[in-house]
Motif scaffolding. Structure first.
Motif, PDB file in Angstrom:
ATOM      1  N   THR A 136      -2.642 -40.428 -24.123  1.00  0.00           N
ATOM      2  CA  THR A 136      -2.898 -38.982 -24.174  1.00  0.00           C
ATOM      3  C   THR A 136      -2.269 -38.315 -25.396  1.00  0.00           C
ATOM      4  O   THR A 136      -2.892 -37.483 -26.054  1.00  0.00           O
ATOM      5  CB  THR A 136      -2.345 -38.318 -22.886  1.00  0.00           C
ATOM      6  OG1 THR A 136      -3.033 -38.864 -21.769  1.00  0.00           O
ATOM      7  CG2 THR A 136      -2.509 -36.819 -22.917  1.00  0.00           C
ATOM      8  N   SER A 177      -4.093 -39.604 -28.759  1.00  0.00           N
ATOM      9  CA  SER A 177      -5.561 -39.490 -28.767  1.00  0.00           C
ATOM     10  C   SER A 177      -6.146 -40.689 -29.516  1.00  0.00           C
ATOM     11  O   SER A 177      -5.462 -41.289 -30.359  1.00  0.00           O
ATOM     12  CB  SER A 177      -6.063 -38.184 -29.408  1.00  0.00           C
ATOM     13  OG  SER A 177      -6.334 -38.360 -30.786  1.00  0.00           O
ATOM     14  N   HIS A 187      -6.383 -41.586 -20.361  1.00  0.00           N
ATOM     15  CA  HIS A 187      -6.267 -40.291 -21.040  1.00  0.00           C
ATOM     16  C   HIS A 187      -6.238 -39.168 -20.031  1.00  0.00           C
ATOM     17  O   HIS A 187      -6.996 -39.193 -19.059  1.00  0.00           O
ATOM     18  CB  HIS A 187      -7.466 -40.022 -21.963  1.00  0.00           C
ATOM     19  CG  HIS A 187      -7.365 -40.717 -23.265  1.00  0.00           C
ATOM     20  ND1 HIS A 187      -6.510 -40.312 -24.252  1.00  0.00           N
ATOM     21  CD2 HIS A 187      -7.991 -41.814 -23.730  1.00  0.00           C
ATOM     22  CE1 HIS A 187      -6.613 -41.137 -25.284  1.00  0.00           C
ATOM     23  NE2 HIS A 187      -7.503 -42.056 -24.997  1.00  0.00           N
ATOM     24  N   THR A 211      -7.794 -36.034 -20.417  1.00  0.00           N
ATOM     25  CA  THR A 211      -8.708 -35.383 -21.372  1.00  0.00           C
ATOM     26  C   THR A 211      -8.459 -33.876 -21.412  1.00  0.00           C
ATOM     27  O   THR A 211      -9.020 -33.174 -22.248  1.00  0.00           O
ATOM     28  CB  THR A 211     -10.179 -35.662 -21.002  1.00  0.00           C
ATOM     29  OG1 THR A 211     -10.410 -35.193 -19.663  1.00  0.00           O
ATOM     30  CG2 THR A 211     -10.498 -37.145 -21.062  1.00  0.00           C
ATOM     31  N   TYR A 232      -5.769 -33.507 -25.861  1.00  0.00           N
ATOM     32  CA  TYR A 232      -6.473 -33.477 -27.149  1.00  0.00           C
ATOM     33  C   TYR A 232      -7.976 -33.716 -27.058  1.00  0.00           C
ATOM     34  O   TYR A 232      -8.741 -33.152 -27.824  1.00  0.00           O
ATOM     35  CB  TYR A 232      -5.852 -34.489 -28.126  1.00  0.00           C
ATOM     36  CG  TYR A 232      -4.498 -34.041 -28.607  1.00  0.00           C
ATOM     37  CD1 TYR A 232      -4.379 -32.963 -29.491  1.00  0.00           C
ATOM     38  CD2 TYR A 232      -3.340 -34.651 -28.160  1.00  0.00           C
ATOM     39  CE1 TYR A 232      -3.140 -32.529 -29.917  1.00  0.00           C
ATOM     40  CE2 TYR A 232      -2.094 -34.221 -28.576  1.00  0.00           C
ATOM     41  CZ  TYR A 232      -1.997 -33.160 -29.463  1.00  0.00           C
ATOM     42  OH  TYR A 232      -0.773 -32.724 -29.873  1.00  0.00           O
ATOM     43  N   LEU A 233      -8.429 -34.567 -26.125  1.00  0.00           N
ATOM     44  CA  LEU A 233      -9.866 -34.858 -26.085  1.00  0.00           C
ATOM     45  C   LEU A 233     -10.661 -33.597 -25.774  1.00  0.00           C
ATOM     46  O   LEU A 233     -11.614 -33.261 -26.468  1.00  0.00           O
ATOM     47  CB  LEU A 233     -10.158 -35.983 -25.087  1.00  0.00           C
ATOM     48  CG  LEU A 233      -9.796 -37.384 -25.598  1.00  0.00           C
ATOM     49  CD1 LEU A 233      -9.762 -38.394 -24.459  1.00  0.00           C
ATOM     50  CD2 LEU A 233     -10.779 -37.860 -26.657  1.00  0.00           C
ATOM     51  N   LEU A 249     -12.691 -33.788 -32.395  1.00  0.00           N
ATOM     52  CA  LEU A 249     -11.358 -34.383 -32.240  1.00  0.00           C
ATOM     53  C   LEU A 249     -10.751 -34.803 -33.584  1.00  0.00           C
ATOM     54  O   LEU A 249      -9.599 -34.486 -33.885  1.00  0.00           O
ATOM     55  CB  LEU A 249     -11.421 -35.595 -31.289  1.00  0.00           C
ATOM     56  CG  LEU A 249     -10.110 -36.361 -31.138  1.00  0.00           C
ATOM     57  CD1 LEU A 249      -9.061 -35.505 -30.443  1.00  0.00           C
ATOM     58  CD2 LEU A 249     -10.313 -37.661 -30.352  1.00  0.00           C
ATOM     59  N   GLY A 295      -1.975 -30.052 -26.568  1.00  0.00           N
ATOM     60  CA  GLY A 295      -3.205 -30.604 -27.142  1.00  0.00           C
ATOM     61  C   GLY A 295      -4.318 -29.600 -27.350  1.00  0.00           C
ATOM     62  O   GLY A 295      -5.423 -29.972 -27.737  1.00  0.00           O
TER      63      GLY A 295
END
Ligand SMILES: *Cc1c(COP(=O)(O)O)cnc(C)c1O
Length: 380
Positions: free
Chosen positions: A172, A175, A191, A193, A196-197, A245, A325
């Motif tokens: 996480t 990323s 992750h 999400t 950062y995602l 991203l 993030g």
């Protein structure tokens, strides 16, 4: 295709009906059958949904995996990984790990007969002592939260494989734009999400990625049977975040570097934790293992804990909030936020003093972030 292109073009052809460049949100619980001999490609949204399937294919491509399952939260993803274990099994867990994962391992899993021993992932050889004949899995992260320690993924994987363990890695904080742990031998990459995602603080979600078809099938069976799914809209929103991203991470990294260098030179800051600083003991490892140093910085404010609290409450551009993030900068106070589940002793043991602040560096102009820190530090 290269990383940035994959984020935009994998599984993202215009829709068949209207050539819409952005696929619609398939807000439908069920899908019609033509006749009883022809099962539709997707039949029911707990099992699969077009928006979820697209997001899974894109995240799998970004982690160099063959299979991805997305979940309704990061913790649902961690839980799915632990579902590979049975009563009697044992986990080796890095002591420097996300607070929610620690809490799951100490409260929920013991009730299911699954036990855990912690090890110091910064010393890979300590894994050997944490492993017993029932150990099935090792779980760790890098960079860690909130100390931003860098763990040697290759070395830990090597030790874990010598013991025949599954390696679960929570990616996480970095990323997939900064490191791909499956390529370093991890079996399962997790992750949140949410961070950062997704990238915009507007959705909660999780993902598990693997190269192994059997593990991938197990994740799919778990979500199908337990229903820990994200909604079609959440998948659509997360995909919208994923598209940018790579370019967001570049700015997160550059801004974090500028903030970390400012803090390092400030007399009221006693310590800065950021792997991009040349003075950081793990800078060389981070340089070898990652393509950037990330957007998270933590620091210790000189003087009593009331100083750190005052700085956190005086910041104006940084918002005082949990999570990380997103595009906007956040300041967190671990003892009352991310690590509130631990006792003061457990925190201090892990190098999380009550003078620490955790900064999630966003995409604002870095000069505004530095000026904000300067004014907040001037209040103490
Ligand atoms: C936030 C976070 C999680 C949990 O994710 P949720 O989406 O909040 O459930 C797990 N691991 C790490 C490293 C995180 O930062």
């Amino acid at each position: 295709m290269r990383f940035a292109t994959r984020a935009l073009r994998v599984a993202q052809e215009p829709d068949k009906q209207y050539q819409a460049v952005i696929n619609p949100i398939y807000q439908s619980s069920t899908f019609a059958w033509d006749n009883l001999d022809t099962i539709p490609k997707i039949d029911y949204t707990r099992c699969q949904n077009p928006n979820r399937q697209t997001l899974e294919q894109v995240i799998a491509a970004l982690e160099n995996g063959n299979h991805c399952t997305v979940f309704g939260s990061g913790m649902a993803a961690v839980t799915a990984v632990f579902s590979l274990l049975q009563a009697g099994d044992h986990i080796a867990m890095a002591s420097d790990i996300y607070g929610g994962t620690h809490r799951l391992c100490t409260t929920v899993l013991p009730r299911q007969g699954i036990t855990m021993t912690e090890f110091d992932a910064s010393k890979p050889e300590t894994l050997d002592q944490a492993v017993n004949s029932n150990t099935k899995m090792v779980i760790f992260e890098s960079p860690t939260n909130p100390n931003l320690r860098i763990m040697d993924i290759r070395k830990i994987v090597e030790r874990a494989k010598a013991h025949g363990l599954w390696v679960a890695f929570d990616n996480t904080f970095a990323s997939p734009a900064l490191q791909n742990p499956l390529d370093l031998g991890a079996d399962l990459v997790i992750h949140s999400t949410t961070k950062y995602l997704g990238g915009h603080s507007d959705v909660v979600g999780g993902a598990v990625v693997t190269k192994d078809q059997e593990l991938g099938n197990a994740m799919f069976e778990w979500i199908k049977n337990t229903g820990a799914i994200p909604s079609p809209f959440d998948c659509w929103l997360t995909l919208r975040g994923v598209k940018t991203l790579e370019c967001r991470m570049r700015t997160h990294c550059a801004n974090a570097q500028a903030v970390a260098e400012f803090l390092e030179a400030h007399p009221k800051i006693s310590k800065v934790h950021y792997p991009g600083l040349k003075s950081n003991p793990e800078h060389a490892l981070a340089t070898a293992q990652m393509t950037g140093f990330g957007g998270m910085v933590s620091c210790e404010v000189a003087g009593p804990a009331t100083n750190a609290r005052a700085v956190a409450e005086s910041l104006k551009v940084f918002l005082l909030a949990e999570s990380l993030g997103g595009v906007e900068s956040l300041v967190g106070y671990p003892p009352l936020m991310s690590h509130a589940g631990m006792t003061e002793d457990q925190r201090v043991e892990r190098g999380i003093p009550p003078t620490m602040l955790r900064l999630s560096i966003g995409l604002e102009d870095p000069t505004d972030l530095i000026e904000d820190l300067e004014q907040a530090l001037a209040t103490i």
